[in-house]
Write an enzyme that holds these catalytic residues in place. Structure first.
Site, short mmCIF file in Angstrom:
data_model
loop_
_atom_site.label_atom_id
_atom_site.label_comp_id
_atom_site.label_asym_id
_atom_site.label_seq_id
_atom_site.Cartn_x
_atom_site.Cartn_y
_atom_site.Cartn_z
N LYS A 205 0.83 -1.21 0.00
CA LYS A 205 0.00 0.00 0.00
C LYS A 205 0.87 1.27 0.00
CE LYS A 205 -2.71 3.28 0.57
NZ LYS A 205 -4.07 3.70 0.61
N CYS A 259 -2.78 11.21 1.99
CA CYS A 259 -2.17 9.91 1.65
C CYS A 259 -0.83 10.08 0.96
CB CYS A 259 -3.10 9.14 0.73
SG CYS A 259 -4.78 9.12 1.34
#
Ligand code: SAJ
Length: 407
Positions: A205, A259
């Site tokens: 991720k 993010c």
């Protein structure tokens, strides 16, 4: 696995909770902020995301989604809490720790705990260690607790679609945990479910977002080079992208959001000597807002009392999310440097965000007023509404288009 407790009702937790409720599961949503709990309880939402309001309303009205400040006994616990960084870009997993402590008293043998928050390598294993200390009896006998990481991968603006259609990576602390989590996700995910271990899932991720950050840094570096050589970066990239194996991303005012501007630092923190390119990409992208301010300053110097329109505050187009937004940094720096009078426009917000409220020489206004009254127009976000601006009306103005929409 019919009862699910979702901890953290933000951009990932709330859509996930309401989607599961719409599939007939009994969902207990938890948030530590009473205001958020009250808003959702009344069938409303505290974030802007296409169709989320409709889904939440029907989930609450159906009785399948209840929200509270405290967890409740469940079959599955999903942690979707923030994982920011502290000073010096060191990951802060204190919200994960707090969420683990909050669910610990409610856990029963065979429960499944899933970490969805994007996390530094080792966090899922750390949850296991915390729970082993908090509830040692859950690790006795055969009916063990299951713990897995299933990183969220949804794109703000397309969350409800991507929650269902994206492939999901699942990494448990042991094969049984991975298998349980895979079974759970297969109930509502149409994308492929790919199994691995927890550490690999965590790094995969982080790698996805670092890949994008490095590629955006390449585009932003090209914009520095083009500004230096007086070449139109947008045209140049368009031409280079005509090569069958070249696909350069778009330069912008910098990289924002919770993010991409954050996650690469988690890799740097885990492997500081090895992650050289990833660190450099972060530095290039973080330097872009000041570069934009410098360009505005150069143009503003031509005026005695310049009026500058700043169009857009969110971190990307067509959303209201201003977290880590480069547009906010640019407006702050312009105000601090007293470069001129600032007319700020953000069609997705009703008022200025708190970080700008107290700043001098700054006014929140609408697009028409800002375009009319300004000498310099700085396009900071490529919102759909800005794309529709009549180019002829800008002829007399100085335009700095950081997104290349008015080429
Ligand atoms: N940006 C550019 N140029 C580009 C593309 C993006 O400057 O060519 C900027 C945007 O304006 C924005 C920032 O980058 O400021 C990030 O935007 P984004 O659309 O690339 O990504 P996010 O942060 O909204 O969502 C990302 C997604 N990750 C990837 O695409 C690899 C999403 O799938 C993740 O789920 C999400 O991060 C997350 O939560 O981790």
């Amino acid at each position: 696995m019919n009862k699910v407790c979702v901890i953290g009702l933000g951009y990932v937790g709330l859509p996930t909770a309401s989607l599961l409720a719409s599939k007939g599961l009994t969902v207990h949503g938890v948030d530590s902020n009473p205001q958020i709990v009250n808003t959702i309880q009344s069938g409303k939402v505290h974030i802007v995301e296409p169709e989320l309001d409709i889904l939440v309303k029907s989930a609450v009205n159906s009785g399948n989604l209840v929200v509270d400040l405290e967890p409740a006994p469940s079959d599955v616990f999903i942690l979707a809490v923030p994982t920011p960084f502290q000073a010096s870009h060191i990951p802060d997993i204190s919200y994960v720790e707090a969420a683990t402590h909050a669910i610990a008293p409610y856990l029963q043998p065979q429960n499944l705990v899933i970490l969805e928050s994007t996390s530094p390598v080792g966090t899922t294993e750390q949850i296991y260690q915390w729970l082993k200390q908090l509830r040692p009896e859950l690790w006795e006998g055969e009916a063990l607790l299951h713990i897995a990481h299933c990183p969220e991968r949804v794109l703000p603006g397309q969350i409800l679609k991507e929650l269902v259609t994206n492939d999901r990576i699942i990494g448990g602390i042991d094969p049984a945990s991975t298998q349980q989590a895979a079974m759970f996700y297969s109930r509502f995910v149409s994308g492929e479910i790919i199994c691995t271990d927890a550490n690999t899932a965590e790094l995969a991720k982080l790698t996805e977002n670092s890949f994008r950050d490095v590629n955006i840094a390449f585009a932003n570096e090209l914009s520095f080079i083009c500004d230096h050589l007086n070449i139109n970066v947008w045209e140049m990239i368009k031409l280079a992208n005509r090569h069958p194996r070249v696909d350069i991303l778009q330069p912008g005012p910098g990289v924002g959001g919770h993010c991409i501007a954050v996650d690469p630092w988690f890799i740097v923190a885990s492997a500081p000597k090895q992650a050289r390119l990833i660190r450099m990409a972060r530095e290039v992208n973080d330097s872009k807002p000041s570069h934009v301010v410098q360009r505005i300053q150069e143009k503003a110097d031509r005026f005695k009392a310049p009026v500058i329109a700043c169009l857009g505050l969110s971190y990307k187009a067509n959303i209201d999310d201003v977290r880590e937004s480069p547009a906010i940094s640019i407006v702050q720096e312009l105000s601090q440097n007293q470069i001129g009078e600032l007319l700020v426009v953000e069609p997705h917000l009703d008022t200025l965000p708190p970080s700008l409220e107290v700043l001098p020489n700054l006014q929140f206004t609408n697009l028409v007023t800002a375009l009319e009254k300004s000498d310099i127009i700085v396009l900071l976000v490529d919102h759909r509404i800005f794309k529709g601006v009549d180019q002829d009306s800008l002829k007399e103005k100085i335009v700095i288009d950081t997104r290349g929409i008015w080429r």
